[in-house]
Scaffold this motif. Sequence first.
Motif, PDB file in Angstrom:
ATOM      1  N   LYS A 217     -34.501  31.702  46.821  1.00  0.00           N
ATOM      2  CA  LYS A 217     -34.658  32.364  45.884  1.00  0.00           C
ATOM      3  C   LYS A 217     -35.102  32.018  44.986  1.00  0.00           C
ATOM      4  O   LYS A 217     -35.776  33.014  43.548  1.00  0.00           O
ATOM      5  CB  LYS A 217     -32.971  30.723  45.853  1.00  0.00           C
ATOM      6  CG  LYS A 217     -32.691  30.946  44.192  1.00  0.00           C
ATOM      7  CD  LYS A 217     -31.608  32.454  44.053  1.00  0.00           C
ATOM      8  CE  LYS A 217     -30.332  31.646  44.718  1.00  0.00           C
ATOM      9  NZ  LYS A 217     -29.473  30.917  44.261  1.00  0.00           N
ATOM     10  N   SER A 281     -24.859  35.055  37.388  1.00  0.00           N
ATOM     11  CA  SER A 281     -23.748  33.778  37.423  1.00  0.00           C
ATOM     12  C   SER A 281     -23.235  33.940  38.166  1.00  0.00           C
ATOM     13  O   SER A 281     -22.523  35.385  39.017  1.00  0.00           O
ATOM     14  CB  SER A 281     -23.127  33.399  36.600  1.00  0.00           C
ATOM     15  OG  SER A 281     -24.679  33.275  35.597  1.00  0.00           O
ATOM     16  N   ARG A 282     -22.378  33.004  38.599  1.00  0.00           N
ATOM     17  CA  ARG A 282     -20.734  32.321  39.667  1.00  0.00           C
ATOM     18  C   ARG A 282     -19.999  33.146  38.258  1.00  0.00           C
ATOM     19  O   ARG A 282     -20.217  33.083  36.930  1.00  0.00           O
ATOM     20  CB  ARG A 282     -20.164  31.262  39.327  1.00  0.00           C
ATOM     21  CG  ARG A 282     -20.385  30.550  40.608  1.00  0.00           C
ATOM     22  CD  ARG A 282     -19.968  29.106  41.005  1.00  0.00           C
ATOM     23  NE  ARG A 282     -20.441  28.225  39.551  1.00  0.00           N
ATOM     24  CZ  ARG A 282     -19.549  27.770  38.363  1.00  0.00           C
ATOM     25  NH1 ARG A 282     -18.340  28.353  39.502  1.00  0.00           N
ATOM     26  NH2 ARG A 282     -19.905  27.168  37.948  1.00  0.00           N
ATOM     27  N   LYS A 287     -19.658  31.156  31.950  1.00  0.00           N
ATOM     28  CA  LYS A 287     -20.745  31.983  31.449  1.00  0.00           C
ATOM     29  C   LYS A 287     -21.020  32.636  31.366  1.00  0.00           C
ATOM     30  O   LYS A 287     -22.008  33.355  30.745  1.00  0.00           O
ATOM     31  CB  LYS A 287     -21.151  32.119  33.479  1.00  0.00           C
ATOM     32  CG  LYS A 287     -21.015  31.355  34.849  1.00  0.00           C
ATOM     33  CD  LYS A 287     -21.776  30.370  34.449  1.00  0.00           C
ATOM     34  CE  LYS A 287     -22.059  29.461  35.836  1.00  0.00           C
ATOM     35  NZ  LYS A 287     -22.614  28.333  35.356  1.00  0.00           N
ATOM     36  N   GLY A 325     -23.122  38.680  39.989  1.00  0.00           N
ATOM     37  CA  GLY A 325     -22.418  37.142  40.473  1.00  0.00           C
ATOM     38  C   GLY A 325     -21.897  37.808  41.721  1.00  0.00           C
ATOM     39  O   GLY A 325     -22.029  38.348  42.487  1.00  0.00           O
ATOM     40  N   PRO A 326     -21.435  36.566  43.182  1.00  0.00           N
ATOM     41  CA  PRO A 326     -21.095  36.816  43.954  1.00  0.00           C
ATOM     42  C   PRO A 326     -19.695  37.561  44.574  1.00  0.00           C
ATOM     43  O   PRO A 326     -18.545  37.806  43.435  1.00  0.00           O
ATOM     44  CB  PRO A 326     -20.122  35.443  44.593  1.00  0.00           C
ATOM     45  CG  PRO A 326     -20.764  34.091  43.031  1.00  0.00           C
ATOM     46  CD  PRO A 326     -21.025  35.691  42.395  1.00  0.00           C
ATOM     47  N   LEU A 364     -22.619  40.588  44.355  1.00  0.00           N
ATOM     48  CA  LEU A 364     -24.015  40.548  45.829  1.00  0.00           C
ATOM     49  C   LEU A 364     -23.237  39.207  47.158  1.00  0.00           C
ATOM     50  O   LEU A 364     -22.439  38.755  47.297  1.00  0.00           O
ATOM     51  CB  LEU A 364     -24.772  38.791  45.029  1.00  0.00           C
ATOM     52  CG  LEU A 364     -25.614  39.408  43.435  1.00  0.00           C
ATOM     53  CD1 LEU A 364     -26.262  38.874  43.292  1.00  0.00           C
ATOM     54  CD2 LEU A 364     -26.310  40.824  44.025  1.00  0.00           C
ATOM     55  N   MET A 366     -22.342  37.741  50.159  1.00  0.00           N
ATOM     56  CA  MET A 366     -22.693  35.474  50.275  1.00  0.00           C
ATOM     57  C   MET A 366     -22.635  35.736  51.863  1.00  0.00           C
ATOM     58  O   MET A 366     -23.055  34.208  52.190  1.00  0.00           O
ATOM     59  CB  MET A 366     -21.385  35.016  49.785  1.00  0.00           C
ATOM     60  CG  MET A 366     -21.508  34.646  48.028  1.00  0.00           C
ATOM     61  SD  MET A 366     -22.866  34.307  47.187  1.00  0.00           S
ATOM     62  CE  MET A 366     -22.843  32.668  47.707  1.00  0.00           C
ATOM     63  N   VAL A 376     -30.556  37.487  44.825  1.00  0.00           N
ATOM     64  CA  VAL A 376     -31.223  37.340  43.158  1.00  0.00           C
ATOM     65  C   VAL A 376     -32.613  37.276  43.110  1.00  0.00           C
ATOM     66  O   VAL A 376     -32.804  37.044  41.748  1.00  0.00           O
ATOM     67  CB  VAL A 376     -30.406  35.436  44.015  1.00  0.00           C
ATOM     68  CG1 VAL A 376     -31.026  34.899  42.176  1.00  0.00           C
ATOM     69  CG2 VAL A 376     -28.686  35.546  42.939  1.00  0.00           C
ATOM     70  N   GLU A 393     -22.687  24.563  30.247  1.00  0.00           N
ATOM     71  CA  GLU A 393     -23.916  24.914  31.037  1.00  0.00           C
ATOM     72  C   GLU A 393     -23.892  23.385  31.458  1.00  0.00           C
ATOM     73  O   GLU A 393     -24.478  22.906  30.787  1.00  0.00           O
ATOM     74  CB  GLU A 393     -25.090  25.591  31.141  1.00  0.00           C
ATOM     75  CG  GLU A 393     -26.042  25.680  32.535  1.00  0.00           C
ATOM     76  CD  GLU A 393     -24.824  26.607  33.355  1.00  0.00           C
ATOM     77  OE1 GLU A 393     -24.644  26.273  34.433  1.00  0.00           O
ATOM     78  OE2 GLU A 393     -24.638  27.575  32.723  1.00  0.00           O
ATOM     79  N   LEU A 397     -29.115  26.157  36.734  1.00  0.00           N
ATOM     80  CA  LEU A 397     -31.057  26.555  37.722  1.00  0.00           C
ATOM     81  C   LEU A 397     -30.933  27.901  37.452  1.00  0.00           C
ATOM     82  O   LEU A 397     -32.186  28.254  37.941  1.00  0.00           O
ATOM     83  CB  LEU A 397     -30.369  26.490  39.004  1.00  0.00           C
ATOM     84  CG  LEU A 397     -30.326  24.776  39.963  1.00  0.00           C
ATOM     85  CD1 LEU A 397     -29.768  24.530  41.414  1.00  0.00           C
ATOM     86  CD2 LEU A 397     -31.724  23.744  39.790  1.00  0.00           C
ATOM     87  N   THR A 398     -30.065  28.937  36.859  1.00  0.00           N
ATOM     88  CA  THR A 398     -30.369  30.092  37.074  1.00  0.00           C
ATOM     89  C   THR A 398     -32.027  30.636  35.866  1.00  0.00           C
ATOM     90  O   THR A 398     -32.212  31.251  36.132  1.00  0.00           O
ATOM     91  CB  THR A 398     -28.978  31.332  36.478  1.00  0.00           C
ATOM     92  OG1 THR A 398     -28.379  30.073  35.533  1.00  0.00           O
ATOM     93  CG2 THR A 398     -28.387  31.660  37.848  1.00  0.00           C
TER      94      THR A 398
HETATM   95  N1  UDP Z   1     -26.448  32.653  42.394  1.00  0.00           N
HETATM   96  C1  UDP Z   1     -26.599  33.028  44.040  1.00  0.00           C
HETATM   97  N2  UDP Z   1     -25.466  33.949  43.663  1.00  0.00           N
HETATM   98  C2  UDP Z   1     -24.542  34.803  42.984  1.00  0.00           C
HETATM   99  C3  UDP Z   1     -24.580  34.254  42.112  1.00  0.00           C
HETATM  100  C4  UDP Z   1     -25.551  32.963  41.787  1.00  0.00           C
HETATM  101  O1  UDP Z   1     -26.919  32.764  44.393  1.00  0.00           O
HETATM  102  O2  UDP Z   1     -23.942  36.054  43.152  1.00  0.00           O
HETATM  103  C5  UDP Z   1     -26.642  31.056  42.583  1.00  0.00           C
HETATM  104  C6  UDP Z   1     -27.863  31.397  41.537  1.00  0.00           C
HETATM  105  O3  UDP Z   1     -28.862  31.679  41.659  1.00  0.00           O
HETATM  106  C7  UDP Z   1     -28.342  29.759  40.905  1.00  0.00           C
HETATM  107  C8  UDP Z   1     -26.535  29.199  41.638  1.00  0.00           C
HETATM  108  O4  UDP Z   1     -25.831  29.743  42.402  1.00  0.00           O
HETATM  109  O5  UDP Z   1     -29.211  29.023  42.216  1.00  0.00           O
HETATM  110  C9  UDP Z   1     -26.272  28.606  40.256  1.00  0.00           C
HETATM  111  O6  UDP Z   1     -26.498  27.393  39.580  1.00  0.00           O
HETATM  112  P1  UDP Z   1     -26.605  27.471  38.203  1.00  0.00           P
HETATM  113  O7  UDP Z   1     -27.441  26.129  37.643  1.00  0.00           O
HETATM  114  O8  UDP Z   1     -27.525  28.015  37.090  1.00  0.00           O
HETATM  115  O9  UDP Z   1     -24.451  27.327  37.819  1.00  0.00           O
HETATM  116  P2  UDP Z   1     -23.518  26.470  38.970  1.00  0.00           P
HETATM  117  O10 UDP Z   1     -22.749  27.851  39.384  1.00  0.00           O
HETATM  118  O11 UDP Z   1     -24.035  25.277  39.804  1.00  0.00           O
HETATM  119  O12 UDP Z   1     -22.535  26.192  37.510  1.00  0.00           O
END
Ligand code: UDP
Length: 499
Positions: A217, A281-282, A287, A325-326, A364, A366, A376, A393, A397-398
């Motif tokens: 990542k 994001s998710r 978000k 997002g996913p 994206l 998974m 990402v 939030e 981590l984003t």
């Molecule tokens: N993320 C990912 N793929 C996606 C969407 C989000 O890998 O399609 C990752 C993003 O890069 C981050 C994590 O999911 O590392 C989300 O962590 P964050 O602390 O931003 O928010 P949370 O989803 O835990 O509320």
Amino acid sequence: MRVIEIPEPTRLADYESWPDLSLGVRLLRDEASRLVPLLDGRRVWMINSTASGGGVAEMMPRLISLLREVGVDTRWGVLESGEPGFFELTKRIHDLIHDSGKPELSASERELFVRINRENFDALRSFLLPGDLVVIHDPQPAPLAAMVRTELGNRVIWRCHIGLDRETERTRLVWEFLREFVSLADHAIFSVPDYIPRFLRGRSSIIHPAIDPLSPKNRYFSPRKLQGILCNSRLATEHAPVLHPPYRHPALRLAASGEWLPANEPEEIGLLFRPMVTQVSRWDRLKGFEPLLDALILLKQKAGRRGLSREHDRRLKIVRFILAGPNPGSVADDPGGKELLESLSRRWLELEPALQADIALLALPMASRSENAYMVNAIQRCSSIVVQNSIEEGFGLTVTEAMWKRVAVLGSRAAGIRQQIRDGVDGMLIGDPTNPAELADALDQLLVDPSRRGHLAGNAQRRVFDEFLIFSQVRSWLRTLVSVARANGLADRPRRPAG
Ligand code: UDP
């Protein structure tokens, strides 16, 4: 209780070959050489509720292998339960901490919570040596904190990764429920100061979440590798042969027909050519995707207005946006996520074709975690601005990921984001994430001034280096472990030699 082995340990030498990371490794080694002897050979047990899935499980192997490498014998135990009701209950506890769900926890639920933890305690006690430090992660194994402390006498730290920056009826209820267990720990650790419940103030400290700069990542890619990832995932189109075949699951983009097509259809987005504003994001209402979509529409309308420099006018004409997002398949078990994506899709389908071309809604895949992480990473790296418009939030981590990649970040003032971005220093914060006009203005101000973006982005990367990389995190752990191990006045049972 299951003891987990760590398959591929992270090695400090891997980081040392990168000049910009070697300082982090050196600071860690220096601090460890002073602190580890103070632990006097004590082992550390990390206990959480799952070995895979979720941020805590993902971070655990790295944390444990780095602690081991600097000389702390660290082990990992995972809670087991044959009763599905237990994890349903702990999910409700988790939701209540975030102020959602029915504000009620019954005596029979307390009984289940304690009983499953008692079964795990019976296994854990056979592994523990006197003097071992025990770190309990999150609410699921919270009763173990009390059992280990009062029945075995080992010193205990409770590490809570979740929280809310305000008190409500639900949060009061759930913290009252957890209090009898976690208040017996010698020390507690939270990610953000605002999350510390009243009764733990004064004996808690903060350890921020952190990122691994060599993970898929976050690692650096050469321009050719970056281009390869974009082509393999269909985020771009090959203009010359690339080494690797396409990924089995491409990034998908909503098309005017309502179908999800590979992201380079009907034409490529232009990630490597155009100014890009992105949020990954998710799919979660919190978000802030919906106001962001409206803001992007408003921002596009600013092109062509009077008084713009020729350059900025062109920038506003050619800038493109990604909301990612996913993919919808993987949110099937997340009704809230599916619903949000459907509502965003409906709104997008009403847009005129020019706006549809400029705003890419991406799903994206998974199926492969590493390919998803590469996508990402590539999207963040190709961004002129990364937005994280969260209404709430935990940490975000984003935001850390984008700051580390030296990209200008526009964030909301949600508790976790405020911890990372100092407004006007390491990025920009907007007042109200639900106000599209304010968001569009903030994006416009950032876009118009590349040197300001560069300055913010440079500070951002420096801040992540100082505060939010795993090296700083492991150093914080060492300090906390030593201070708990050496605190006066804590009863400790006599230690036997290990073995
Ligand atoms: N993320 C990912 N793929 C996606 C969407 C989000 O890998 O399609 C990752 C993003 O890069 C981050 C994590 O999911 O590392 C989300 O962590 P964050 O602390 O931003 O928010 P949370 O989803 O835990 O509320």
